[in-house]
Design a protein around this motif. Structure first.
Motif, PDB file in Angstrom:
ATOM      1  N   LYS A   1      30.761  38.600  45.521  1.00 18.32           N
ATOM      2  CA  LYS A   1      30.174  39.498  46.470  1.00 18.32           C
ATOM      3  C   LYS A   1      30.546  40.973  46.248  1.00 18.32           C
ATOM      4  CE  LYS A   1      30.325  36.150  50.445  1.00 18.32           C
ATOM      5  NZ  LYS A   1      31.295  35.832  51.591  1.00 18.32           N
ATOM      6  N   GLY A   2      31.441  40.866  45.162  1.00 20.88           N
ATOM      7  CA  GLY A   2      32.012  42.485  45.001  1.00 20.88           C
ATOM      8  C   GLY A   2      33.219  42.505  45.665  1.00 20.88           C
ATOM      9  N   PRO A   3      33.895  43.685  45.151  1.00 21.12           N
ATOM     10  CA  PRO A   3      35.224  44.129  45.707  1.00 21.12           C
ATOM     11  C   PRO A   3      35.249  44.669  47.261  1.00 21.12           C
ATOM     12  CG  PRO A   3      34.394  45.864  44.406  1.00 21.12           C
ATOM     13  CD  PRO A   3      33.502  44.588  43.978  1.00 21.12           C
ATOM     14  N   ASN A   4      36.055  44.487  48.029  1.00 21.84           N
ATOM     15  CA  ASN A   4      36.173  44.993  49.264  1.00 21.84           C
ATOM     16  C   ASN A   4      37.499  45.008  49.651  1.00 21.84           C
ATOM     17  OD1 ASN A   4      35.116  45.349  52.120  1.00 21.84           O
ATOM     18  ND2 ASN A   4      35.933  43.397  52.686  1.00 21.84           N
ATOM     19  N   ARG A   5      37.952  46.117  50.247  1.00 20.14           N
ATOM     20  CA  ARG A   5      39.229  46.375  50.849  1.00 20.14           C
ATOM     21  C   ARG A   5      40.205  46.389  49.853  1.00 20.14           C
ATOM     22  NH1 ARG A   5      39.089  47.124  56.517  1.00 20.14           N
ATOM     23  NH2 ARG A   5      41.283  46.636  56.572  1.00 20.14           N
ATOM     24  N   HIS A   6      39.978  46.699  48.523  1.00 16.69           N
ATOM     25  CA  HIS A   6      40.863  46.756  47.430  1.00 16.69           C
ATOM     26  C   HIS A   6      41.369  47.963  47.131  1.00 16.69           C
ATOM     27  CE1 HIS A   6      42.058  45.980  43.247  1.00 16.69           C
ATOM     28  NE2 HIS A   6      42.156  44.450  43.503  1.00 16.69           N
ATOM     29  N   ALA A   7      42.789  47.930  46.574  1.00 16.86           N
ATOM     30  CA  ALA A   7      43.245  49.243  46.386  1.00 16.86           C
ATOM     31  C   ALA A   7      42.829  50.063  45.286  1.00 16.86           C
ATOM     32  CB  ALA A   7      44.839  48.770  46.002  1.00 16.86           C
TER      33      ALA A   7
ATOM     34  N   ALA B   1      43.934  40.682  54.121  1.00 18.78           N
ATOM     35  CA  ALA B   1      43.236  39.339  54.653  1.00 18.78           C
ATOM     36  C   ALA B   1      41.857  39.426  54.322  1.00 18.78           C
ATOM     37  CB  ALA B   1      43.654  38.769  55.859  1.00 18.78           C
ATOM     38  N   LYS B   2      41.007  40.323  54.521  1.00 20.76           N
ATOM     39  CA  LYS B   2      39.558  40.590  54.258  1.00 20.76           C
ATOM     40  C   LYS B   2      39.308  40.940  52.708  1.00 20.76           C
ATOM     41  CE  LYS B   2      38.480  41.117  59.193  1.00 20.76           C
ATOM     42  NZ  LYS B   2      38.280  42.112  60.007  1.00 20.76           N
ATOM     43  N   GLY B   3      40.299  41.096  52.154  1.00 17.59           N
ATOM     44  CA  GLY B   3      40.183  41.718  50.560  1.00 17.59           C
ATOM     45  C   GLY B   3      39.447  40.810  49.477  1.00 17.59           C
ATOM     46  N   ARG B   4      38.695  41.504  48.898  1.00 16.34           N
ATOM     47  CA  ARG B   4      37.966  40.781  47.770  1.00 16.34           C
ATOM     48  C   ARG B   4      38.297  41.611  46.222  1.00 16.34           C
ATOM     49  NH1 ARG B   4      33.297  40.488  51.125  1.00 16.34           N
ATOM     50  NH2 ARG B   4      32.249  42.215  50.101  1.00 16.34           N
ATOM     51  N   SER B   5      38.411  40.482  45.256  1.00 18.22           N
ATOM     52  CA  SER B   5      38.837  41.051  44.223  1.00 18.22           C
ATOM     53  C   SER B   5      37.524  41.605  43.415  1.00 18.22           C
ATOM     54  CB  SER B   5      39.500  39.855  43.188  1.00 18.22           C
ATOM     55  OG  SER B   5      38.386  39.152  42.678  1.00 18.22           O
ATOM     56  N   PHE B   6      37.661  42.194  42.113  1.00 17.13           N
ATOM     57  CA  PHE B   6      36.626  42.799  41.421  1.00 17.13           C
ATOM     58  C   PHE B   6      35.706  41.580  41.039  1.00 17.13           C
ATOM     59  CE2 PHE B   6      36.652  47.554  41.051  1.00 17.13           C
ATOM     60  CZ  PHE B   6      37.540  47.695  41.966  1.00 17.13           C
ATOM     61  N   GLU B   7      36.283  40.470  40.722  1.00 13.18           N
ATOM     62  CA  GLU B   7      35.518  39.422  40.274  1.00 13.18           C
ATOM     63  C   GLU B   7      35.021  38.532  41.355  1.00 13.18           C
ATOM     64  OE1 GLU B   7      38.849  37.828  38.057  1.00 13.18           O
ATOM     65  OE2 GLU B   7      38.514  39.211  36.263  1.00 13.18           O
TER      66      GLU B   7
END
Lengths: 104, 172
Positions: free
Chosen positions: A79-85, A70-76
Motif C-alpha cells: 500500500k506504500g509508506p505511511n507515517r514513516h520517519a 502502530a499505523k506505520g507502513r514501510s516503503f516495501e
C-alpha cells in the motif's frame, strides 16, 4: 402394627449413606463445565478467534516495532509508506519523526 | 464421599492450565520485547559497519554481516533460540527493493534487516493445539537504514574517469 423401614432402607438396605449422590452430582457438574470449556475452545478455533486476536494486537505491534508507529507502513508495503520517519508526502517536504503534519 | 481432598486438586488442575498459560504468556511477551530491543541494537551496529568505509563494497557488506552474526548467531544457529528464531530471509545486508539511486527520496534504503519470530504462548490455553501455529507466533522485522559510504575501490574508479589530475590522500 409391624414397624416398617424407611423407603431408602427398603431399597438399598440398612447401613447405606446418601454421600454417593453428592459425588454423582459433582461429576455431572464437572463434566458440564469441562464440556462447555472445550466447546468454547473448539468453537474459537473453528471461527478463527485466534486470527482475529492476532490481527487486532499483533499487526499494530508489528508495525510499531518496524516503523515506530502502530499505523506505520514501510516503503516495501504494497500500500506504500505511511507515517514513516522518512516518508515525504510531496517533493521537497520532510517529516520530523512521527509528527502528523508535513512541514514545508 | 469420605474425603474431599480430590475435589480441590481437580479444580486446581483445571484452573492452573489457564492461570499458567496466561502467566507464561506475559513472561514470554516481556522477554520477546526485550529481545526485540536487542535486535534493534544489533541491526543498528551492523548498519554502522556497513556505513563505514572499506576497500570494497563486498568488504563493507562482510563487516556488517560479521557484526550481526556475532550478535545474533551462535554455533548452532540462533543464539537465543528459546526466545525467538530467524524467520523468512533472516539477515539481509544491502539495499531494499525500493532503493532508487536516481530519486533522492529513495536513496537512503541501504542497510541491514533482520526478520525473526517468537512464540507467545508457552502453554496452549486449553487443550493442546487449541491455538493454530500462526496465531501463536509474532513475526517481527528490525531494520536500520544508514546508507553506505563509497568504498576506496569505487572512489578510485571514479577518480580515474576524471580528466583532471588528482592526488590521492586517502580522502575518498
Amino acid at each position: 402394627l409391624k414397624k416398617t423401614s424407611r423407603p431408602v432402607e427398603a431399597i438399598w438396605g440398612s447401613g447405606t449413606t446418601e454421600s454417593g449422590q453428592a459425588l454423582t452430582e459433582y461429576i455431572f457438574l464437572l463434566a458440564t463445565i469441562v464440556s462447555a470449556f472445550l466447546l468454547i475452545l473448539n468453537l474459537s478455533r473453528t471461527l478463527g478467534v485466534g486470527s482475529i486476536l492476532q490481527k487486532s494486537y499483533a499487526e499494530p505491534f508489528q508495525a510499531l516495532y518496524r516503523t515506530g508507529d502502530a499505523k506505520g507502513r514501510s516503503f516495501e508495503d504494497a500500500k506504500g509508506p505511511n507515517r514513516h520517519a522518512r516518508y515525504q508526502a510531496c517533493s521537497g517536504c520532510f517529516r520530523i519523526f512521527f509528527n502528523p503534519d508535513v512541514y514545508p | 464421599m469420605k474425603k474431599k481432598a480430590g475435589q480441590s486438586t481437580l479444580e486446581f488442575i483445571l484452573v492452573s492450565v489457564l492461570f499458567f498459560s496466561f502467566t507464561f504468556f506475559h513472561f514470554k511477551l516481556s522477554v520477546l520485547l526485550a529481545f526485540g530491543n536487542y535486535v534493534h541494537y544489533a541491526t543498528f551496529m551492523a548498519a554502522r559497519a556497513l556505513l563505514s568505509g572499506g576497500s570494497s563494497e563486498a568488504e563493507q557488506m562482510d563487516s556488517a554481516r560479521t557484526v550481526i552474526t556475532k550478535m545474533l548467531k551462535g554455533q548452532g544457529g540462533d543464539r537465543f533460540k528459546a526466545i525467538a528464531k530467524e524467520d523468512g530471509p533472516g539477515i539481509q545486508v544491502g539495499s531494499s527493493s525500493r532503493l532508487n539511486r536516481q530519486e533522492r527520496s529513495l536513496t537512503w534504503l541501504y542497510g541491514v534487516r533482520y526478520s525473526f519470530k517468537g512464540k507467545l504462548f508457552m502453554i496452549s490455553p486449553g487443550k493442546a493445539g487449541s491455538l493454530k501455529d500462526q496465531d501463536n507466533q509474532l513475526s517481527l522485522v528490525s531494520e536500520s537504514w544508514l546508507g553506505r559510504e563509497v568504498s576506496d575501490e569505487e572512489c578510485t574508479t571514479y577518480i580515474q574517469t576524471q580528466s583532471a589530475a588528482f592526488e590521492l590522500d586517502n580522502g575518498c
